[in-house]
Design an enzyme around this catalytic site. Structure first.
Site, PDB file in Angstrom:
ATOM      1  N   ASP A 113      16.468  -3.294   0.924  1.00 22.79           N
ATOM      2  CA  ASP A 113      17.645  -3.941   1.522  1.00 22.79           C
ATOM      3  C   ASP A 113      17.428  -5.428   1.752  1.00 22.79           C
ATOM      4  O   ASP A 113      18.041  -6.018   2.640  1.00 22.79           O
ATOM      5  CB  ASP A 113      18.006  -3.252   2.850  1.00 22.79           C
ATOM      6  CG  ASP A 113      16.819  -3.165   3.802  1.00 22.79           C
ATOM      7  OD1 ASP A 113      15.730  -3.645   3.433  1.00 22.79           O
ATOM      8  OD2 ASP A 113      16.994  -2.639   4.910  1.00 22.79           O
ATOM      9  N   LYS A 164       9.096  -5.835  16.258  1.00 23.25           N
ATOM     10  CA  LYS A 164      10.253  -5.967  17.167  1.00 23.25           C
ATOM     11  C   LYS A 164       9.820  -6.173  18.630  1.00 23.25           C
ATOM     12  O   LYS A 164      10.159  -5.388  19.515  1.00 23.25           O
ATOM     13  CB  LYS A 164      11.170  -4.755  17.043  1.00 23.25           C
ATOM     14  CG  LYS A 164      11.750  -4.620  15.633  1.00 23.25           C
ATOM     15  CD  LYS A 164      12.860  -3.596  15.542  1.00 23.25           C
ATOM     16  CE  LYS A 164      13.460  -3.521  14.151  1.00 23.25           C
ATOM     17  NZ  LYS A 164      12.745  -2.698  13.173  1.00 23.25           N
ATOM     18  N   ASP A 222      18.170 -10.104   5.036  1.00 21.10           N
ATOM     19  CA  ASP A 222      18.102  -8.661   5.259  1.00 21.10           C
ATOM     20  C   ASP A 222      19.547  -8.186   5.354  1.00 21.10           C
ATOM     21  O   ASP A 222      20.264  -8.569   6.283  1.00 21.10           O
ATOM     22  CB  ASP A 222      17.336  -8.426   6.569  1.00 21.10           C
ATOM     23  CG  ASP A 222      17.410  -6.985   7.045  1.00 21.10           C
ATOM     24  OD1 ASP A 222      18.145  -6.176   6.458  1.00 21.10           O
ATOM     25  OD2 ASP A 222      16.715  -6.677   8.028  1.00 21.10           O
TER      26      ASP A 222
HETATM   27  P1  GTP Z   1      19.074   1.297   9.537  1.00 18.05           P
HETATM   28  O1  GTP Z   1      19.220   2.781   9.789  1.00 18.05           O
HETATM   29  O2  GTP Z   1      20.404   0.607   9.574  1.00 18.05           O
HETATM   30  O3  GTP Z   1      18.030   0.639  10.400  1.00 18.05           O
HETATM   31  O4  GTP Z   1      18.577   1.083   8.016  1.00 18.05           O
HETATM   32  P2  GTP Z   1      17.362   1.787   7.212  1.00 18.05           P
HETATM   33  O5  GTP Z   1      17.474   3.259   7.337  1.00 18.05           O
HETATM   34  O6  GTP Z   1      17.398   1.265   5.814  1.00 18.05           O
HETATM   35  O7  GTP Z   1      16.027   1.332   7.958  1.00 18.05           O
HETATM   36  P3  GTP Z   1      15.172   0.010   7.774  1.00 18.05           P
HETATM   37  O8  GTP Z   1      16.089  -1.134   7.451  1.00 18.05           O
HETATM   38  O9  GTP Z   1      14.270  -0.149   8.912  1.00 18.05           O
HETATM   39  O10 GTP Z   1      14.263   0.383   6.513  1.00 18.05           O
HETATM   40  C1  GTP Z   1      13.561  -0.583   5.734  1.00 18.05           C
HETATM   41  C2  GTP Z   1      13.421  -0.066   4.306  1.00 18.05           C
HETATM   42  O11 GTP Z   1      12.630   1.111   4.273  1.00 18.05           O
HETATM   43  C3  GTP Z   1      14.765   0.288   3.698  1.00 18.05           C
HETATM   44  O12 GTP Z   1      14.718  -0.121   2.356  1.00 18.05           O
HETATM   45  C4  GTP Z   1      14.833   1.803   3.837  1.00 18.05           C
HETATM   46  O13 GTP Z   1      15.568   2.390   2.773  1.00 18.05           O
HETATM   47  C5  GTP Z   1      13.364   2.194   3.741  1.00 18.05           C
HETATM   48  N1  GTP Z   1      13.010   3.384   4.551  1.00 18.05           N
HETATM   49  C6  GTP Z   1      13.054   3.494   5.902  1.00 18.05           C
HETATM   50  N2  GTP Z   1      12.625   4.698   6.292  1.00 18.05           N
HETATM   51  C7  GTP Z   1      12.283   5.378   5.161  1.00 18.05           C
HETATM   52  C8  GTP Z   1      11.762   6.706   4.900  1.00 18.05           C
HETATM   53  O14 GTP Z   1      11.509   7.518   5.790  1.00 18.05           O
HETATM   54  N3  GTP Z   1      11.544   7.027   3.579  1.00 18.05           N
HETATM   55  C9  GTP Z   1      11.793   6.156   2.552  1.00 18.05           C
HETATM   56  N4  GTP Z   1      11.567   6.565   1.302  1.00 18.05           N
HETATM   57  N5  GTP Z   1      12.290   4.917   2.772  1.00 18.05           N
HETATM   58  C10 GTP Z   1      12.517   4.532   4.057  1.00 18.05           C
END
Ligand code: GTP
Length: 359
Positions: A113, A164, A222
């Site tokens: 993202d 954070k 982001d």
């Molecule tokens: P929010 O729920 O809005 O915070 O978004 P998010 O679910 O994408 O979480 P965050 O932005 O913290 O995640 C950062 C990156 O790691 C993103 O590209 C997510 O797709 C990925 N990510 C987060 N958790 C996991 C997981 O458990 N498994 C995998 N495969 N990717 C994850």
């Protein structure tokens, strides 16, 4: 530069981007005319990446449906699915089973993202030259408390990783693009929920491993929130971040095939008009994402907003910083401002919501 393998973290639920992410994972949302990840994949290819392993969980099957074997991008793509989400570190460890490189090779790991214009080739070169365990891209932001705060010493060595924290010690933050030495990934415990931000990085620093910061103040965003998502699409259309995947020349407006923008409509500021979408004469659209098949009627004003697929925006409607879900209908005279989100399929009657009192 030698051929590189990459892991793309795309298993998150994208909760902050609801309702857009209810049906589509965040990395697949249409951004400047193509799925968001198309921009990342095309950029990765330009930095020597040839093979990408997707670490998927939420709506996993949609990724292979969107990108197939990757030949369109000149890449070879693999898909690894987590039955239950393993967190960022667990996902990287799980995806490593599909890597082909040896234990000493550098592996690029990308959050799915992030839009970044930084020089990935230089980040990898520094990692290799210093024989680091991990090299993190760092960027500067005004409010570091929402990110991983990453102080470094004069040689670029990361001295702490403070995820954070309400009391950040520097404006330099984790930018979500890492180079790992393969053996460091293999040392993450398999099959467990692990966070690189909360466990792996602090643990490596604690143990004395060389964790390097690569600070570069290139374009960086982001896209986790609706406002940032709209800004990312707009910046790509305007050419503020060059993307080999942009389906047309950069400019004020991107219209996809089958879109209709009437002569009397004003559409600009890096807006996208999706396939089959209609913008009627007298409508004004600026800096917004109009998804496929939506309609913006005469006299409506849409600014810095997302209008979902098949949604209808009636005459006299004002949208600013709003997200309209797929198939929703905004009746005449409504004003939806400042972060309003309308869920898919909702029908808002005439003049149901107004912010100002001049009615
Ligand atoms: P929010 O729920 O809005 O915070 O978004 P998010 O679910 O994408 O979480 P965050 O932005 O913290 O995640 C950062 C990156 O790691 C993103 O590209 C997510 O797709 C990925 N990510 C987060 N958790 C996991 C997981 O458990 N498994 C995998 N495969 N990717 C994850």
């Amino acid at each position: 530069m030698p051929e590189l393998e990459a892991i793309l973290l795309v298993g998150g639920q994208g909760t902050r981007l609801r309702p857009l992410t209810l049906g589509t994972p965040k990395p697949l949302l249409p951004t400047a005319g193509v799925p968001f990840l198309a921009h990342q994949l095309a950029r990765a290819r330009s930095f020597g990446v040839r093979r990408v392993v997707f670490a998927t969980s939420y709506r996993a099957e949609m990724f292979s449906e969107a990108f197939g074997d990757g030949s369109v991008f000149g890449l070879s793509l693999e898909y690894v699915v987590e039955e239950t989400p393993l967190g960022t570190g667990g996902a990287i460890r799980n995806a490593a089973a599909a890597l082909t490189c040896g234990p000493g090779a550098p592996v690029l790991v990308l959050n799915g993202d992030i839009l970044s214009g930084h020089d990935v080739g230089e980040q990898v070169a520094r990692h290799v030259a210093r024989r680091a365990a991990v090299t993190l891209h760092l960027t500067e932001v005004d409010d570091p408390s929402r990110f991983g705060c990453v102080p470094t010493d004069d040689e670029g060595r990361v001295t702490a990783f403070l995820e954070k924290t309400p009391t950040p010690v520097t404006n330099r933050v984790n930018a979500g693009c890492y180079v790992f030495t393969r053996s460091v990934i293999d040392a993450i415990p398999p099959g467990e929920v692990v966070s690189v931000e909360r466990e792996t990085f602090p643990g490596l620093i604690e143990s004395g491993a060389l964790v390097l910061g690569y600070a570069e103040a290139a374009y960086w965003l982001d896209v986790g929130t609706p406002a940032a998502f709209v800004r990312g699409s707009r910046d790509l259309v305007l050419g503020r971040l060059a993307s080999p995947a942009l389906p047309g020349p950069p400019g004020d407006l991107l219209t996809l095939p089958g879109a209709t923008v009437s002569d009397g409509a004003k559409v600009d500021g890096g807006s996208v008009v999706g396939a089959g979408a209609v913008v009627e004469s007298g409508a004004q659209v600026s800096g917004s994402v109009l998804a496929d098949g939506c309609v913006v009627r005469s006299g409506a004003t849409v600014t810095d907003s997302v209008v979902g697929a098949g949604a209808r925006i009636s005459s006299g409607v004002v949208l600013r910083d709003a997200v309209i879900g797929d198939g929703a209908v905004v009746g005449p005279g409504n004003e939806l401002l400042a972060g309003t989100r309308l869920w898919p399929g909702v029908v808002l009657p005439e003049c149901a919501v107004r912010f100002s009192s001049d009615v």
